[in-house]
Design a protein around this motif. Structure first.
Motif, short mmCIF file in Angstrom:
data_model
loop_
_atom_site.label_atom_id
_atom_site.label_comp_id
_atom_site.label_asym_id
_atom_site.label_seq_id
_atom_site.Cartn_x
_atom_site.Cartn_y
_atom_site.Cartn_z
N GLU A 1 0.82 -1.47 0.05
CA GLU A 1 0.09 0.27 -0.03
C GLU A 1 0.93 1.22 0.09
O GLU A 1 1.82 1.22 0.51
CB GLU A 1 -1.05 0.11 1.25
N VAL A 2 0.31 2.30 -0.70
CA VAL A 2 0.91 3.68 -0.44
C VAL A 2 0.97 4.48 0.83
O VAL A 2 -0.05 4.26 1.46
CB VAL A 2 0.30 4.53 -1.64
N ASN A 3 2.00 4.68 1.29
CA ASN A 3 2.14 5.40 2.40
C ASN A 3 2.25 6.70 2.54
O ASN A 3 2.32 7.51 1.55
CB ASN A 3 3.31 4.70 3.32
N ARG A 4 2.19 7.24 3.87
CA ARG A 4 2.29 8.69 3.82
C ARG A 4 3.52 9.82 3.05
O ARG A 4 3.07 10.51 2.59
CB ARG A 4 1.95 9.35 5.48
N LEU A 5 4.65 9.06 3.07
CA LEU A 5 5.53 9.53 2.72
C LEU A 5 5.52 9.49 1.08
O LEU A 5 6.16 10.38 0.48
CB LEU A 5 7.04 8.82 3.23
N ASP A 6 5.00 8.37 0.57
CA ASP A 6 4.70 8.43 -0.83
C ASP A 6 3.90 9.63 -1.60
O ASP A 6 3.88 9.96 -2.40
CB ASP A 6 4.14 7.04 -1.22
N LEU A 7 3.31 10.14 -0.58
CA LEU A 7 2.17 11.50 -1.01
C LEU A 7 3.09 12.61 -1.10
O LEU A 7 2.75 13.66 -1.74
CB LEU A 7 1.16 11.58 -0.05
N GLU A 8 4.32 12.64 -0.58
CA GLU A 8 5.10 13.87 -0.62
C GLU A 8 5.76 14.07 -2.38
O GLU A 8 6.09 13.01 -2.83
CB GLU A 8 6.47 13.74 -0.01
N GLY A 9 5.83 15.31 -2.65
CA GLY A 9 6.12 15.82 -3.99
C GLY A 9 7.70 15.41 -4.09
O GLY A 9 8.73 15.28 -3.03
N ILE A 10 8.24 15.65 -5.41
CA ILE A 10 9.56 15.42 -5.96
C ILE A 10 10.40 16.24 -4.94
O ILE A 10 11.77 16.10 -4.53
CB ILE A 10 9.82 15.47 -7.19
N ALA A 11 10.18 17.66 -4.66
CA ALA A 11 10.87 18.41 -3.98
C ALA A 11 11.27 18.01 -2.54
O ALA A 11 12.54 18.02 -2.09
CB ALA A 11 10.27 19.84 -3.67
#
Length: 209
Positions: free
Chosen positions: A152-162
């Motif tokens: 599953e996708v986690n909260r850190l995966d929602l962060e942008g490339i920056a």
């Protein structure tokens, strides 16, 4: 006393794959080795991990996040890492304090020294004997995750490339700051090449210890 080796790197650097293969290889050679991860590794720490990485917890304060990581780390050390080291095991850990320094200290902007102090209390000065940093371009790392991740996708995966670029910059700073402990491996190479490089470094450390 055993040997405490941590493997660090940005998202998609292949840490987990390398760490698990390394443990399997060393055990087959008769070297007592265990794998663990952070945050997590033991029941209480895994419960804290679930809070940290839950995608619904988008309002988690950065300092609260840092403290949760430190609490998870302490429990993990006391329950799993320290007993294993005392039993003469090689402990291969997927992430440790340096992740907090890079992610919360630098990328979140709390401050590397501030996060260092929080974690110094948590680990009671138990530092790894060796830290291997799998260095990879953040864009390549995120592309690997998109192509290969099955969980599953986690909260850190929602962060942008920056954010992930800041994490990479944080690791660059940390490896210079603690160069006596860090060893760099090019994570942009093939899986086989990366593993071969890590395996060689670990074997050298084991036989030289």
């Amino acid at each position: 006393m055993g040997l405490f080796i941590t493997i660090e790197g940005p998202e998609g650097s292949g840490k987990t794959t390398v760490a698990k293969r390394l443990v399997d290889t060393l055990n087959k050679q008769g070297i007592k080795t265990i794998y663990s991860r952070e945050p997590g590794g033991v029941i209480i720490a895994e419960k804290i991990r679930n809070i940290i990485l839950d995608v619904e917890n988008t309002n988690l304060d950065p300092r609260s996040e840092a403290l949760l990581y430190a609490a998870s780390r302490r429990q993990h050390l006391v329950e799993k890492v320290i007993p294993a080291l005392n039993d003469g095991y090689v402990v291969i850990c997927d992430r440790f304090v340096d992740s907090s320094l890079a992610y919360q200290g630098y990328a979140r902007g709390i401050g590397i020294d501030e996060i260092y102090d929080i974690n110094l209390f948590a680990i009671n000065n138990l530092w790894p004997d060796m830290t291997i940093l799998l260095d990879i371009d953040p864009k390549i790392g995120l592309e690997r995750i998109s192509a290969n991740r099955q969980d599953e996708v986690n909260r850190l995966d929602l962060e942008g490339i920056a954010f992930h670029q800041k994490v990479h910059e944080g690791y660059e700073i940390i490896k210079e700051k603690y160069k006596d402990r860090f060893t760099l491996v090019d994570g942009n190479n093939t899986k086989e090449k990366v593993f071969a490089d890590v395996y060689s470094l670990v074997m050298e450390k084991i036989h030289g210890n």
